[in-house]
Each structure stands twice: as C-alpha cells, then as structure tokens.
Enzyme design. Structure first.
Site, PDB file in Angstrom:
ATOM      1  N   ILE A   1      -0.579 -12.139   3.739  1.00  0.00           N
ATOM      2  CA  ILE A   1      -0.995 -13.307   2.958  1.00  0.00           C
ATOM      3  C   ILE A   1       0.199 -14.141   2.525  1.00  0.00           C
ATOM      4  O   ILE A   1       0.085 -14.985   1.650  1.00  0.00           O
ATOM      5  CB  ILE A   1      -1.815 -12.876   1.715  1.00  0.00           C
ATOM      6  N   ASP A   2       1.353 -13.910   3.143  1.00  0.00           N
ATOM      7  CA  ASP A   2       2.576 -14.562   2.670  1.00  0.00           C
ATOM      8  C   ASP A   2       2.906 -15.874   3.378  1.00  0.00           C
ATOM      9  O   ASP A   2       3.869 -16.545   3.016  1.00  0.00           O
ATOM     10  CB  ASP A   2       3.756 -13.591   2.795  1.00  0.00           C
TER      11      ASP A   2
ATOM     12  N   GLN B   1      -2.828  -9.925   8.966  1.00  0.00           N
ATOM     13  CA  GLN B   1      -3.436  -9.397   7.745  1.00  0.00           C
ATOM     14  C   GLN B   1      -2.601  -9.784   6.534  1.00  0.00           C
ATOM     15  O   GLN B   1      -2.983  -9.512   5.401  1.00  0.00           O
ATOM     16  CB  GLN B   1      -3.530  -7.866   7.833  1.00  0.00           C
TER      17      GLN B   1
ATOM     18  N   CYS C   1      -8.346 -26.441  -5.357  1.00  0.00           N
ATOM     19  CA  CYS C   1      -9.387 -26.421  -6.381  1.00  0.00           C
ATOM     20  C   CYS C   1     -10.681 -25.866  -5.785  1.00  0.00           C
ATOM     21  O   CYS C   1     -11.116 -26.314  -4.725  1.00  0.00           O
ATOM     22  CB  CYS C   1      -9.613 -27.825  -6.928  1.00  0.00           C
TER      23      CYS C   1
ATOM     24  N   THR D   1       1.252  -2.603  11.644  1.00  0.00           N
ATOM     25  CA  THR D   1       0.047  -2.204  10.913  1.00  0.00           C
ATOM     26  C   THR D   1      -0.402  -0.848  11.424  1.00  0.00           C
ATOM     27  O   THR D   1      -0.321  -0.567  12.619  1.00  0.00           O
ATOM     28  CB  THR D   1      -1.107  -3.226  11.036  1.00  0.00           C
TER      29      THR D   1
ATOM     30  N   CYS E   1      -7.968 -27.808 -12.365  1.00  0.00           N
ATOM     31  CA  CYS E   1      -7.792 -29.108 -11.727  1.00  0.00           C
ATOM     32  C   CYS E   1      -8.202 -30.208 -12.700  1.00  0.00           C
ATOM     33  O   CYS E   1      -8.883 -29.944 -13.693  1.00  0.00           O
ATOM     34  CB  CYS E   1      -8.673 -29.108 -10.482  1.00  0.00           C
TER      35      CYS E   1
ATOM     36  N   HIS F   1      -6.867 -12.464   6.037  1.00  0.00           N
ATOM     37  CA  HIS F   1      -7.051 -12.237   4.602  1.00  0.00           C
ATOM     38  C   HIS F   1      -6.658 -13.467   3.784  1.00  0.00           C
ATOM     39  O   HIS F   1      -6.414 -13.367   2.591  1.00  0.00           O
ATOM     40  CB  HIS F   1      -6.239 -11.015   4.151  1.00  0.00           C
TER      41      HIS F   1
ATOM     42  N   ASN G   1       4.743   0.244  15.535  1.00  0.00           N
ATOM     43  CA  ASN G   1       4.554   0.578  14.117  1.00  0.00           C
ATOM     44  C   ASN G   1       5.314   1.862  13.817  1.00  0.00           C
ATOM     45  O   ASN G   1       5.348   2.771  14.640  1.00  0.00           O
ATOM     46  CB  ASN G   1       3.058   0.780  13.817  1.00  0.00           C
TER      47      ASN G   1
ATOM     48  N   ARG H   1       0.776  -1.235   0.000  1.00  0.00           N
ATOM     49  CA  ARG H   1       0.000   0.000   0.000  1.00  0.00           C
ATOM     50  C   ARG H   1       0.809   1.288   0.000  1.00  0.00           C
ATOM     51  O   ARG H   1       0.269   2.349  -0.236  1.00  0.00           O
ATOM     52  CB  ARG H   1      -0.948   0.014   1.216  1.00  0.00           C
TER      53      ARG H   1
HETATM   54 ZN   LIG Z   1     -10.770 -30.196  -8.537  1.00  0.00          ZN
END
Ligand SMILES: [Zn+2]
Length: 240
Positions: free
Chosen positions: A104-105, A102, A128, A187, A149, A120, A212, A35
């Site tokens: 996503i890694d 928060q 799938c 954050t 898939c 998140h 922070n 961001r």
């Molecule tokens: Zn599948």
C-alpha cells in the site's frame, strides 16, 4: 528444480510476464514490515489491535483515532530501490505487462511502473469519501491537519481497510489472464484472495517463478520455480 539458466529462459523475451509483489519487496526498500514478529501488526495502539484500528468501522466511528494511528505508525518515507526500478524498466521494454501488488506504499508508481493493480489500495492517495476531491498525502499524514473536506465529508486514504472488499481483484484477474508467466516477488502467498492468483496460470500450464526468502505453499507445485533468496540479489540474475 530448474537451473538459473532454465529459469531465465522461462522468463525470456517474448514471454509476457505479470508480476505479483508483497511485503518483501518493500521491506528491502526500507518500508517497515507489517506481519513479521516485531512488525507493525504486532503492537497494539491505545489498547487496540492494528487490524481493528485499520477497520472501516473505526474510520467511520472514531476517525480521529484512525488518523492518530495512521500518522504515528504508518508515516514512513521509503523510496523505490533498484528492484522497483528494474520492474519499471522491464515494463518499458515490453517484457512485464503489469504488476499486481499487495503493498500500500505506492512505490511501484513512484518507480515509474504504469500498469499497476494495487489489490489492497494505496496509502499514497487520499480523497474525500463524499465528493471524491483528492487530498495531498504528505499533508494528510501530518498531525493536526483537518480530516474533513470543505464539503463536510471525511477524507480517507484510498487503502482497502479491514471490513471492505477487494474491488481491484477483477483488474488483477484480467491482467493475469493476458500473461504467459508470473513472477512472484516477496510474498509468502498466504493471504487470500491474492494468494490464489498463481493458480490461474498454473491451471493453464503456464509457469510461475517465485522469489521469496521463506518457502511458500506453492514450492512443490508442478510448473513452479521457487527461489528462496532476496529480491535485490535475484532479479539481476534473472534479467541482468
Ligand atoms: Zn468532499
């Protein structure tokens, strides 16, 4: 503002700490920032804004474009740093009861943390959308790999896209309810609903310690200790 010694006492054993982490935690570990100016969210891709590319409608209607974006812009290889490892260690020692992130890694899991609520979702797992079969992340992030898939369903990252709800929020609230104190790391507490989690503790008169670099909206709240500094330099002072 309390002194460092007082802040250490707030978080001292047997205080049960819930940790809330955001982008600053991962940028210190080498993950690109989303961001900030010049960050991932500031540059368009094929004329589209990242928030539109990472929208559930784009995944459904233009899955090839979605994956092209994912594979060219979000394929980073960061490793957990000392701060991540320290949180995992504090959990093993019984002082941290869990982490709400928060990010996503997937770095908290990689560092060895067990109780992690990924508010998140995560880019570190793919599955799938139809049959649920897991797919290897490194493979799915490689250009040219099939995105469907064997069952014909679309394989997707287990990340919460724009246009989708935060299913994990209830888990986060349950975890926060068990804590005596909250430690917020990296954050600015601007993006709701996660940014509202500190309120749950403050309302009960329980302390919140925020580390922070930039000031947060909570800086002047009663019960809040805010330290505007890096995480890597501050955590050892709080727990070392
Ligand atoms: Zn599948």
């Amino acid at each position: 503002m309390p002194t460092l010694a007082e802040t250490r006492r707030i978080l001292a054993d047997p205080t049960r700490i819930v940790v809330l982490t955001g982008a600053g935690m991962s940028t210190e570990a080498g993950v690109p920032d989303f961001r900030s100016p010049g960050g991932l969210y500031s540059s368009d891709f094929h004329g589209m804004h990242p928030e539109d590319l990472l929208h559930v409608d784009t995944l459904r209607n233009q899955p090839e474009l979605f994956y092209e974006y994912l594979r060219t812009r979000l394929a980073f290889s960061a490793k957990p740093d000392a701060s991540y490892r320290m949180l995992a260690e504090l959990e093993r020692a019984g002082r941290v009861i869990g982490v709400v992130t928060q990010n996503i890694d997937g770095l908290h899991h990689e560092a060895g943390s067990q109780s992690v609520v990924e508010a998140h979702g995560t880019l570190a797992r793919f599955s799938c959308a139809r049959c649920g079969r897991a797919a290897d992340t490194a493979t799915m992030m490689t250009p040219g790999t099939a995105i469907r898939c064997e069952c014909g369903g679309l394989i997707r990252p287990e990340v919460v896209l724009y246009g989708e709800g935060l299913d994990a929020l209830d888990d986060a609230i349950d975890l926060v309810a068990e804590a005596d104190a909250m430690l917020v790391l990296g954050t600015s507490l601007l993006v709701h609903p996660v940014a509202g989690l500190p309120q749950l503790l403050l309302r009960q008169g329980k302390p919140v310690v925020i580390v922070n670099r930039e000031a947060t909206p909570y800086a002047d709240y009663a019960g809040v200790v805010e330290i505007n500094a890096g995480i890597g330099e501050t955590l050892p002072e709080l727990f070392g």
